[in-house]
Design a protein around this motif. Structure first.
Motif, PDB file in Angstrom:
ATOM      1  N   ALA A 183      30.006  33.847  33.626  1.00  0.00           N
ATOM      2  CA  ALA A 183      30.943  34.908  34.014  1.00  0.00           C
ATOM      3  C   ALA A 183      30.355  36.278  33.684  1.00  0.00           C
ATOM      4  O   ALA A 183      30.451  37.223  34.474  1.00  0.00           O
ATOM      5  CB  ALA A 183      32.288  34.713  33.306  1.00  0.00           C
ATOM      6  N   VAL A 204      37.523  48.117  39.523  1.00  0.00           N
ATOM      7  CA  VAL A 204      37.366  46.748  40.037  1.00  0.00           C
ATOM      8  C   VAL A 204      37.816  45.746  38.969  1.00  0.00           C
ATOM      9  O   VAL A 204      38.575  44.805  39.250  1.00  0.00           O
ATOM     10  CB  VAL A 204      35.894  46.476  40.435  1.00  0.00           C
ATOM     11  CG1 VAL A 204      35.743  45.047  40.931  1.00  0.00           C
ATOM     12  CG2 VAL A 204      35.424  47.475  41.495  1.00  0.00           C
ATOM     13  N   MET A 207      41.643  45.657  38.636  1.00  0.00           N
ATOM     14  CA  MET A 207      42.349  44.853  39.647  1.00  0.00           C
ATOM     15  C   MET A 207      42.122  43.364  39.408  1.00  0.00           C
ATOM     16  O   MET A 207      43.064  42.570  39.400  1.00  0.00           O
ATOM     17  CB  MET A 207      41.906  45.197  41.075  1.00  0.00           C
ATOM     18  CG  MET A 207      42.529  44.186  42.036  1.00  0.00           C
ATOM     19  SD  MET A 207      42.282  44.414  43.799  1.00  0.00           S
ATOM     20  CE  MET A 207      43.129  42.923  44.376  1.00  0.00           C
ATOM     21  N   LEU A 208      40.864  42.968  39.231  1.00  0.00           N
ATOM     22  CA  LEU A 208      40.564  41.530  39.161  1.00  0.00           C
ATOM     23  C   LEU A 208      41.175  40.875  37.920  1.00  0.00           C
ATOM     24  O   LEU A 208      41.588  39.714  37.969  1.00  0.00           O
ATOM     25  CB  LEU A 208      39.051  41.292  39.224  1.00  0.00           C
ATOM     26  CG  LEU A 208      38.425  41.687  40.568  1.00  0.00           C
ATOM     27  CD1 LEU A 208      36.908  41.469  40.533  1.00  0.00           C
ATOM     28  CD2 LEU A 208      39.035  40.887  41.724  1.00  0.00           C
ATOM     29  N   GLN A 210      43.958  41.774  36.608  1.00  0.00           N
ATOM     30  CA  GLN A 210      45.412  41.711  36.792  1.00  0.00           C
ATOM     31  C   GLN A 210      45.802  40.627  37.784  1.00  0.00           C
ATOM     32  O   GLN A 210      46.985  40.351  37.977  1.00  0.00           O
ATOM     33  CB  GLN A 210      45.937  43.036  37.335  1.00  0.00           C
ATOM     34  CG  GLN A 210      46.065  44.143  36.300  1.00  0.00           C
ATOM     35  CD  GLN A 210      46.483  45.444  36.962  1.00  0.00           C
ATOM     36  OE1 GLN A 210      47.575  45.573  37.482  1.00  0.00           O
ATOM     37  NE2 GLN A 210      45.591  46.414  36.961  1.00  0.00           N
ATOM     38  N   THR A 211      44.804  40.058  38.457  1.00  0.00           N
ATOM     39  CA  THR A 211      45.099  39.154  39.572  1.00  0.00           C
ATOM     40  C   THR A 211      44.410  37.806  39.377  1.00  0.00           C
ATOM     41  O   THR A 211      44.956  36.905  38.768  1.00  0.00           O
ATOM     42  CB  THR A 211      44.658  39.807  40.884  1.00  0.00           C
ATOM     43  OG1 THR A 211      43.274  40.194  40.779  1.00  0.00           O
ATOM     44  CG2 THR A 211      45.479  41.051  41.175  1.00  0.00           C
ATOM     45  N   LEU A 212      43.175  37.704  39.873  1.00  0.00           N
ATOM     46  CA  LEU A 212      42.476  36.424  39.874  1.00  0.00           C
ATOM     47  C   LEU A 212      41.999  35.987  38.491  1.00  0.00           C
ATOM     48  O   LEU A 212      41.910  34.799  38.208  1.00  0.00           O
ATOM     49  CB  LEU A 212      41.238  36.503  40.781  1.00  0.00           C
ATOM     50  CG  LEU A 212      41.475  36.928  42.213  1.00  0.00           C
ATOM     51  CD1 LEU A 212      40.138  37.258  42.874  1.00  0.00           C
ATOM     52  CD2 LEU A 212      42.163  35.813  42.973  1.00  0.00           C
ATOM     53  N   PHE A 213      41.625  36.944  37.656  1.00  0.00           N
ATOM     54  CA  PHE A 213      40.960  36.614  36.393  1.00  0.00           C
ATOM     55  C   PHE A 213      41.649  37.262  35.187  1.00  0.00           C
ATOM     56  O   PHE A 213      41.058  38.079  34.498  1.00  0.00           O
ATOM     57  CB  PHE A 213      39.496  37.067  36.455  1.00  0.00           C
ATOM     58  CG  PHE A 213      38.682  36.357  37.493  1.00  0.00           C
ATOM     59  CD1 PHE A 213      38.201  35.080  37.255  1.00  0.00           C
ATOM     60  CD2 PHE A 213      38.401  36.952  38.719  1.00  0.00           C
ATOM     61  CE1 PHE A 213      37.454  34.401  38.200  1.00  0.00           C
ATOM     62  CE2 PHE A 213      37.646  36.287  39.676  1.00  0.00           C
ATOM     63  CZ  PHE A 213      37.167  35.004  39.428  1.00  0.00           C
ATOM     64  N   PRO A 214      42.906  36.921  34.931  1.00  0.00           N
ATOM     65  CA  PRO A 214      43.603  37.518  33.777  1.00  0.00           C
ATOM     66  C   PRO A 214      43.174  36.821  32.482  1.00  0.00           C
ATOM     67  O   PRO A 214      43.989  36.194  31.820  1.00  0.00           O
ATOM     68  CB  PRO A 214      45.076  37.272  34.100  1.00  0.00           C
ATOM     69  CG  PRO A 214      45.059  36.001  34.896  1.00  0.00           C
ATOM     70  CD  PRO A 214      43.761  35.983  35.674  1.00  0.00           C
ATOM     71  N   ALA A 215      41.904  36.948  32.146  1.00  0.00           N
ATOM     72  CA  ALA A 215      41.340  36.236  30.991  1.00  0.00           C
ATOM     73  C   ALA A 215      40.611  37.232  30.103  1.00  0.00           C
ATOM     74  O   ALA A 215      39.934  38.124  30.603  1.00  0.00           O
ATOM     75  CB  ALA A 215      40.380  35.150  31.466  1.00  0.00           C
ATOM     76  N   PRO A 216      40.721  37.055  28.764  1.00  0.00           N
ATOM     77  CA  PRO A 216      40.078  37.999  27.839  1.00  0.00           C
ATOM     78  C   PRO A 216      38.579  38.168  28.107  1.00  0.00           C
ATOM     79  O   PRO A 216      38.051  39.277  28.000  1.00  0.00           O
ATOM     80  CB  PRO A 216      40.308  37.358  26.466  1.00  0.00           C
ATOM     81  CG  PRO A 216      41.430  36.411  26.642  1.00  0.00           C
ATOM     82  CD  PRO A 216      41.460  36.001  28.067  1.00  0.00           C
ATOM     83  N   ILE A 217      37.916  37.064  28.465  1.00  0.00           N
ATOM     84  CA  ILE A 217      36.471  37.136  28.731  1.00  0.00           C
ATOM     85  C   ILE A 217      36.191  38.170  29.819  1.00  0.00           C
ATOM     86  O   ILE A 217      35.283  39.010  29.691  1.00  0.00           O
ATOM     87  CB  ILE A 217      35.965  35.755  29.220  1.00  0.00           C
ATOM     88  CG1 ILE A 217      36.108  34.713  28.116  1.00  0.00           C
ATOM     89  CG2 ILE A 217      34.530  35.854  29.735  1.00  0.00           C
ATOM     90  CD1 ILE A 217      35.270  34.977  26.903  1.00  0.00           C
ATOM     91  N   TYR A 218      36.937  38.128  30.898  1.00  0.00           N
ATOM     92  CA  TYR A 218      36.703  39.057  32.012  1.00  0.00           C
ATOM     93  C   TYR A 218      37.103  40.480  31.620  1.00  0.00           C
ATOM     94  O   TYR A 218      36.464  41.444  32.014  1.00  0.00           O
ATOM     95  CB  TYR A 218      37.451  38.586  33.263  1.00  0.00           C
ATOM     96  CG  TYR A 218      36.763  37.419  33.940  1.00  0.00           C
ATOM     97  CD1 TYR A 218      35.866  37.620  34.981  1.00  0.00           C
ATOM     98  CD2 TYR A 218      36.983  36.115  33.516  1.00  0.00           C
ATOM     99  CE1 TYR A 218      35.217  36.555  35.595  1.00  0.00           C
ATOM    100  CE2 TYR A 218      36.330  35.039  34.109  1.00  0.00           C
ATOM    101  CZ  TYR A 218      35.453  35.262  35.142  1.00  0.00           C
ATOM    102  OH  TYR A 218      34.804  34.205  35.734  1.00  0.00           O
TER     103      TYR A 218
END
Lengths: 271, 271
Positions: A183, A204, A207-208, A210-218
Motif C-alpha cells: 500500500a 487525493v 477523498m480516498l 473518506q471513501t474506498l480506503f478509510p484505514a489508518p495505514i492509508y
C-alpha cells in the motif's frame, strides 16, 4: 504487586512495551545487549541482569522482542535459558521469525517442559506508548490463557487467537506487513504521478481515505507521502519482513511475484 | 417533473445510474449503441433516440458513460452533438479517459459555448443500485453548481470537488483504481501463501480488516479471495485504468515501476 516477568530486547518497540508492563504493576527482570537502554526501567525498580538466562525463572514468564531468528536462537542457547525456564515456564516470543524457526523452538522448549508462544506485534513504537497495539498469538491453550492479561498490559488493544499451531500468528504478521509495504509503495507511486500532474496529493488522500480506503495505514502513509517523507524512512523492517514472507512462501512453493518485486524496490531504496 | 437529461451509454454502470435519475423524477432522452439495453428505461417513459446528437438539447445537460476516450470522441463527433449542446449546455463525462483527451474536449466545447465537466464514478454496478457511489468532479464553478443535484440523484452518496482544471478528477479516479488493483493482487498473493501454510485466509482477513485495513476494498476482495474467486474476474477495467495511469504518468515523466508490473500481471491473467 503482580508477578515478575523476564524481558529480553529493549529496542524501539521493546522499551515502550516493557514500560507498559511496569506501569501496569508487573515486576521486571530485564536484559538488553546494550545495557544502557534499560536505564528508564531500572530507575523505576526493574532488576537488570547481565546475561539472557538470568532473566528467566523456573515456571515463570519470559518475553523476547528481538530483531530476527538468529538473535532469538542466540538468546535461547545462552547457557541455562531453557533449563531455568522449565518446567511450566512460558516464553512469549514477539519478534518476527520464520515459521520453521518457530516450530523448531517449540520442540526445544517442550523438551524442557516449558511452552513457546508466538505473539508478534502490529504497531509502531508510538502505538505502544498509546497502548494501541494489535497482537495475533498462537500456542497451547493453557499458556495463552495465562498470558492474555500480560499481552493486554503490554498495550495490546486487540488480541487475536490463531490457534495452537505455532507459525500461524507469524504468517498473519507477515501478510499484514506485506500489505502495508504494498500500500505504501503504491501510494507513493500514484500520488507522485498526481502531484506532477498538478493535483494536490493531500486532496487525493483526503477523498480516498473518506471513501474506498478509510484505514489508518492509508491516512498515515498518505499524509507522510503528501508531505514528501518516505513512507518507510530508512527502516530495515519492511525489507526483513518481505524477505521472511518470500522464504515462507518458497517452502510451500507459493508464487510471490509482487513480493519479489517489492523486495527489489525496498533493497534499492535502502542502498 | 424535473428537466429532461440526455444519457448516452447504458452499460453495466450506465443503466443503473440512468435508472436512478429516472426514479428521481428526471426525464431521459437515451442513446445506446445496442439499442435493446434501453428497454427498461423506455418502458418507464424514457425517449429513445437513434443517434448520439439527438440526445442533446441546446442549453441542456447530456451525460456520457462510455468505455474509453475513443468511444467518447466518436460520440462527440456525431454531427450536431456540439452544435446542439451550445450555448449554455453542459456535458457530464463520466467514463475514464486520458486527462489530455479531456483537456482537448474542454476546448472543443468552449468553442461552441458549452461546458465539459468530468465526473468519473467510483463504484460497482451494485453500488449504483444502492446509491452508494463516490464521485470526484472537476469543471467550471457555475456548471458544477448546476449539476450537483443531478450527480446526487445518480446515486452519488459523496461528491468531491477537485477544482476547475479538468483532468484532476480523472487522475483521482486513476489513483483510486490503481490502489484497488494493487491491494487486490497483494491480498491474493499473501493469502495464498497463508492458506498453503495451513492458515485460514478468512481468519487472516477478519483480523486485518478489524485492525490495519478496516476498508470495504479489503473486506470485499479479501472475502472473494478466501472463497477462491479472482478479485477482478475477467473484467478489463483494471487493465484499462492501469494503462491510463501509466500513460498519464509518462506525460510528466513520473516513474511507474509498480504500475508497469501490475499491468503485466493483469495482462497475463486476461489471456
Amino acid at each position: 504487586m503482580s508477578e515478575t516477568i523476564g524481558f529480553i530486547g529493549l529496542g524501539n518497540l521493546g522499551l515502550p512495551v516493557a514500560t507498559n508492563l511496569q506501569d501496569a504493576g508487573y515486576g521486571l527482570r530485564v536484559y538488553n545487549r546494550t545495557a544502557s537502554k534499560a536505564k528508564p526501567l531500572v530507575t523505576k525498580g526493574a532488576q537488570q541482569v547481565t546475561q539472557p538466562a538470568d532473566a528467566v525463572t523456573t515456571g515463570g514468564i519470559v518475553v523476547t522482542l528481538l530483531w530476527d531468528g538468529a538473535a532469538l536462537e542466540s538468546v535461547i542457547s545462552d547457557s541455562g535459558f531453557l533449563e531455568n525456564l522449565g518446567p511450566n515456564g512460558i516464553h512469549i516470543a514477539m519478534g518476527t521469525v520464520l515459521p520453521e524457526t518457530a516450530k523448531k523452538l517449540v520442540a526445544m522448549h517442550e523438551q524442557h517442559g516449558s511452552t513457546y508462544v508466538e505473539a508478534p506485534i502490529f504497531g509502531r513504537p508510538e502505538a505502544a506508548v498509546t497502548q494501541k497495539l494489535w497482537i495475533p498469538y498462537t500456542g497451547s491453550q493453557q499458556a495463552k490463557e495465562r498470558i492474555q492479561p500480560i499481552l493486554k498490559a503490554m498495550g495490546g488493544q486487540g488480541l487475536f487467537d490463531f490457534g495452537e499451531e505455532v507459525g500461524a500468528a507469524t504468517i498473519v504478521k507477515l501478510v499484514g506487513n506485506f500489505l502495508i509495504v504494498s500500500a505504501g509503495y503504491s501510494m507513493r507511486e500514484a500520488l507522485s504521478m498526481a502531484e506532477q500532474n498538478g493535483v494536490d496529493p493531500q486532496a487525493v488522500v483526503n477523498m480516498l481515505t473518506q471513501t474506498l480506503f478509510p484505514a489508518p495505514i492509508y491516512q498515515n502513509y498518505g499524509k507522510m507521502i503528501a508531505e514528501k517523507a518516505e513512507p518507510f524512512g530508512d527502516s530495515e523492517i519492511p525489507l526483513k519482513d518481505v524477505d521472511l514472507l518470500k522464504k515462507t512462501a518458497q517452502q510451500v512453493e507459493s508464487p510471490t511475484p509482487l513480493s519479489n518485486f517489492l523486495h527489489d524496490l525496498l533493497s534499492n531504496d535502502l542502498k
